[in-house]
Design an enzyme around this catalytic site. Structure first.
Site, PDB file in Angstrom:
ATOM      1  N   LYS A 108     -23.230 -22.205  22.547  1.00  0.00           N
ATOM      2  CA  LYS A 108     -21.849 -22.438  22.111  1.00  0.00           C
ATOM      3  C   LYS A 108     -21.457 -23.907  22.216  1.00  0.00           C
ATOM      4  O   LYS A 108     -20.848 -24.454  21.311  1.00  0.00           O
ATOM      5  CB  LYS A 108     -20.850 -21.631  22.975  1.00  0.00           C
ATOM      6  CG  LYS A 108     -20.964 -20.131  22.831  1.00  0.00           C
ATOM      7  CD  LYS A 108     -19.792 -19.408  23.523  1.00  0.00           C
ATOM      8  CE  LYS A 108     -19.765 -19.591  25.027  1.00  0.00           C
ATOM      9  NZ  LYS A 108     -20.905 -19.024  25.741  1.00  0.00           N
TER      10      LYS A 108
ATOM     11  N   ARG B 113     -12.106 -15.402  27.668  1.00  0.00           N
ATOM     12  CA  ARG B 113     -13.255 -14.622  28.155  1.00  0.00           C
ATOM     13  C   ARG B 113     -12.836 -13.239  28.641  1.00  0.00           C
ATOM     14  O   ARG B 113     -13.688 -12.452  29.038  1.00  0.00           O
ATOM     15  CB  ARG B 113     -13.894 -15.359  29.325  1.00  0.00           C
ATOM     16  CG  ARG B 113     -15.054 -16.284  28.945  1.00  0.00           C
ATOM     17  CD  ARG B 113     -15.449 -17.029  30.208  1.00  0.00           C
ATOM     18  NE  ARG B 113     -16.796 -17.470  30.292  1.00  0.00           N
ATOM     19  CZ  ARG B 113     -17.198 -18.725  30.079  1.00  0.00           C
ATOM     20  NH1 ARG B 113     -16.353 -19.635  29.687  1.00  0.00           N
ATOM     21  NH2 ARG B 113     -18.457 -19.060  30.264  1.00  0.00           N
TER      22      ARG B 113
ATOM     23  N   ARG C  43     -31.890 -25.422  30.860  1.00  0.00           N
ATOM     24  CA  ARG C  43     -30.740 -26.268  30.519  1.00  0.00           C
ATOM     25  C   ARG C  43     -30.512 -27.335  31.588  1.00  0.00           C
ATOM     26  O   ARG C  43     -30.617 -27.083  32.782  1.00  0.00           O
ATOM     27  CB  ARG C  43     -29.488 -25.399  30.377  1.00  0.00           C
ATOM     28  CG  ARG C  43     -28.231 -26.231  30.143  1.00  0.00           C
ATOM     29  CD  ARG C  43     -27.143 -25.426  29.502  1.00  0.00           C
ATOM     30  NE  ARG C  43     -26.433 -24.581  30.448  1.00  0.00           N
ATOM     31  CZ  ARG C  43     -25.380 -23.828  30.095  1.00  0.00           C
ATOM     32  NH1 ARG C  43     -24.978 -23.807  28.841  1.00  0.00           N
ATOM     33  NH2 ARG C  43     -24.780 -23.082  30.993  1.00  0.00           N
TER      34      ARG C  43
ATOM     35  N   ARG D 198     -27.156 -27.242  36.352  1.00  0.00           N
ATOM     36  CA  ARG D 198     -25.891 -26.709  36.862  1.00  0.00           C
ATOM     37  C   ARG D 198     -26.181 -25.693  37.948  1.00  0.00           C
ATOM     38  O   ARG D 198     -27.099 -24.898  37.816  1.00  0.00           O
ATOM     39  CB  ARG D 198     -25.140 -25.996  35.725  1.00  0.00           C
ATOM     40  CG  ARG D 198     -24.272 -26.909  34.919  1.00  0.00           C
ATOM     41  CD  ARG D 198     -23.755 -26.265  33.652  1.00  0.00           C
ATOM     42  NE  ARG D 198     -23.123 -24.956  33.840  1.00  0.00           N
ATOM     43  CZ  ARG D 198     -22.425 -24.338  32.889  1.00  0.00           C
ATOM     44  NH1 ARG D 198     -22.285 -24.909  31.704  1.00  0.00           N
ATOM     45  NH2 ARG D 198     -21.895 -23.158  33.099  1.00  0.00           N
TER      46      ARG D 198
ATOM     47  N   ARG E  44     -23.730 -13.638  35.812  1.00  0.00           N
ATOM     48  CA  ARG E  44     -22.860 -14.086  34.721  1.00  0.00           C
ATOM     49  C   ARG E  44     -23.022 -13.199  33.492  1.00  0.00           C
ATOM     50  O   ARG E  44     -22.059 -12.914  32.786  1.00  0.00           O
ATOM     51  CB  ARG E  44     -23.153 -15.546  34.375  1.00  0.00           C
ATOM     52  CG  ARG E  44     -22.545 -16.513  35.400  1.00  0.00           C
ATOM     53  CD  ARG E  44     -23.127 -17.898  35.286  1.00  0.00           C
ATOM     54  NE  ARG E  44     -22.823 -18.572  34.045  1.00  0.00           N
ATOM     55  CZ  ARG E  44     -23.573 -19.525  33.516  1.00  0.00           C
ATOM     56  NH1 ARG E  44     -24.681 -19.929  34.121  1.00  0.00           N
ATOM     57  NH2 ARG E  44     -23.223 -20.091  32.389  1.00  0.00           N
TER      58      ARG E  44
HETATM   59  P1  AMP Z   1     -19.039 -22.526  30.805  1.00  0.00           P
HETATM   60  O1  AMP Z   1     -19.296 -23.987  30.870  1.00  0.00           O
HETATM   61  O2  AMP Z   1     -18.216 -22.113  29.623  1.00  0.00           O
HETATM   62  O3  AMP Z   1     -20.289 -21.696  30.939  1.00  0.00           O
HETATM   63  O4  AMP Z   1     -18.129 -22.180  32.087  1.00  0.00           O
HETATM   64  C1  AMP Z   1     -18.632 -22.403  33.392  1.00  0.00           C
HETATM   65  C2  AMP Z   1     -17.890 -21.545  34.374  1.00  0.00           C
HETATM   66  O5  AMP Z   1     -16.498 -21.885  34.375  1.00  0.00           O
HETATM   67  C3  AMP Z   1     -17.912 -20.042  34.085  1.00  0.00           C
HETATM   68  O6  AMP Z   1     -19.096 -19.421  34.547  1.00  0.00           O
HETATM   69  C4  AMP Z   1     -16.680 -19.578  34.830  1.00  0.00           C
HETATM   70  O7  AMP Z   1     -16.908 -19.570  36.235  1.00  0.00           O
HETATM   71  C5  AMP Z   1     -15.701 -20.717  34.566  1.00  0.00           C
HETATM   72  N1  AMP Z   1     -14.950 -20.474  33.314  1.00  0.00           N
HETATM   73  C6  AMP Z   1     -15.018 -21.192  32.162  1.00  0.00           C
HETATM   74  N2  AMP Z   1     -14.187 -20.700  31.226  1.00  0.00           N
HETATM   75  C7  AMP Z   1     -13.564 -19.631  31.797  1.00  0.00           C
HETATM   76  C8  AMP Z   1     -12.608 -18.686  31.349  1.00  0.00           C
HETATM   77  N3  AMP Z   1     -12.119 -18.716  30.088  1.00  0.00           N
HETATM   78  N4  AMP Z   1     -12.199 -17.738  32.226  1.00  0.00           N
HETATM   79  C9  AMP Z   1     -12.663 -17.695  33.491  1.00  0.00           C
HETATM   80  N5  AMP Z   1     -13.578 -18.534  33.973  1.00  0.00           N
HETATM   81  C10 AMP Z   1     -14.045 -19.505  33.141  1.00  0.00           C
END
Ligand code: AMP
Ligand code: ZN
Length: 219
Positions: free
Chosen positions: A13, A88, A127, A160, A171
């Site tokens: 994404k 989400r 990654r 990460r 996740r």
């Molecule tokens: P991402 O970089 O989109 O994979 O987000 C990394 C982490 O941030 C996720 O695994 C969640 O812990 C948190 N996170 C990001 N976006 C959201 C969201 N819309 N709702 C809740 N937690 C989020």
């Protein structure tokens, strides 16, 4: 143009978002990226957020919706936006609907990038990210120009902490339980288009532009 990118973690994404941002000249809003920068500050909320992220759990909906509401008030969002990783949960999707309603705005399209579990685990394990600018790399198919260093600022790229194998599986489970219903939500509204994220970066990008064009008559 107001676009949402949705799909399992690690399906690409973020990479696709960077390309769409260029194509449509709209801001790319990644809640994950906003949260990671908040964890780098000494604001108390940064600590709370870090606890959720490092465990692979969602940041609570009210915190997430607040962050988004503030971001949407910024001027650059007037010409549109591209959400990557938000909403989400169905609760977040409903909150976003209300935010947009208040502004008299509507979503144009929700792009669902799909992928199989084994591909996702493979992608996430390879990654790497730049802790300075957030650029993402992959050890096999998106290597930086100089091994181990970010192309944009030369910082040492890292894994990460939520990309570690145990956290990745958690996740994925949370994604199935909480985020798949959001896909249904947008499907019922007639806003959803789907592409397979398995191919190359440019292949996926071409498919995304094609399905967006088919739904919205905009290219
Ligand atoms: P991402 O970089 O989109 O994979 O987000 C990394 C982490 O941030 C996720 O695994 C969640 O812990 C948190 N996170 C990001 N976006 C959201 C969201 N819309 N709702 C809740 N937690 C989020
Ligand atoms: Zn960088």
């Amino acid at each position: 143009m107001r676009i949402i990118l949705i799909g399992p973690p690690g399906v690409g994404k973020g990479t696709e978002a960077e390309l769409l941002k260029e194509h449509y000249q709209i801001p790319h809003i990644s809640t994950g990226q906003i949260f990671r920068s908040l964890t780098q500050t000494d604001k108390p909320v940064g600590k709370i957020i870090h606890n959720f992220i490092s465990r692979g759990e969602f940041v609570p909906d009210d915190v997430t919706n607040d962050v988004v509401a503030y971001r949407l008030m910024e001027k650059d969002c007037e010409k549109g936006f591209l959400f990557d990783g938000y909403p989400r949960t169905v609760f977040q999707a409903e909150a976003l609907d209300n935010m947009l309603k208040e502004k008299g705005q509507k979503l144009d399209v929700v792009v669902f990038i799909n992928g199989k579990d084994d591909e996702i685990v493979e992608r996430l394990s390879g990654r790497r990210v730049c802790p300075v600018c957030g650029a993402t790399y992959h050890l096999l198919n998106k290597k930086p120009k100089v091994e181990g260093l970010c192309d944009f600022d030369g910082a040492k790229i890292i894994q990460r902490e939520d990309d570690m194998p145990e956290t990745v599986l958690k996740r994925l489970t949370i994604y199935r339980n909480q985020t798949e219903p959001v896909i249904e939500y947008y499907k019922e509204k007639g806003l959803l288009v789907e592409v397979d994220g398995a191919g190359t970066i440019m292949g996926t990008h071409q498919s995304v532009l094609k399905v967006i064009g088919e739904l919205s008559d905009i290219d």
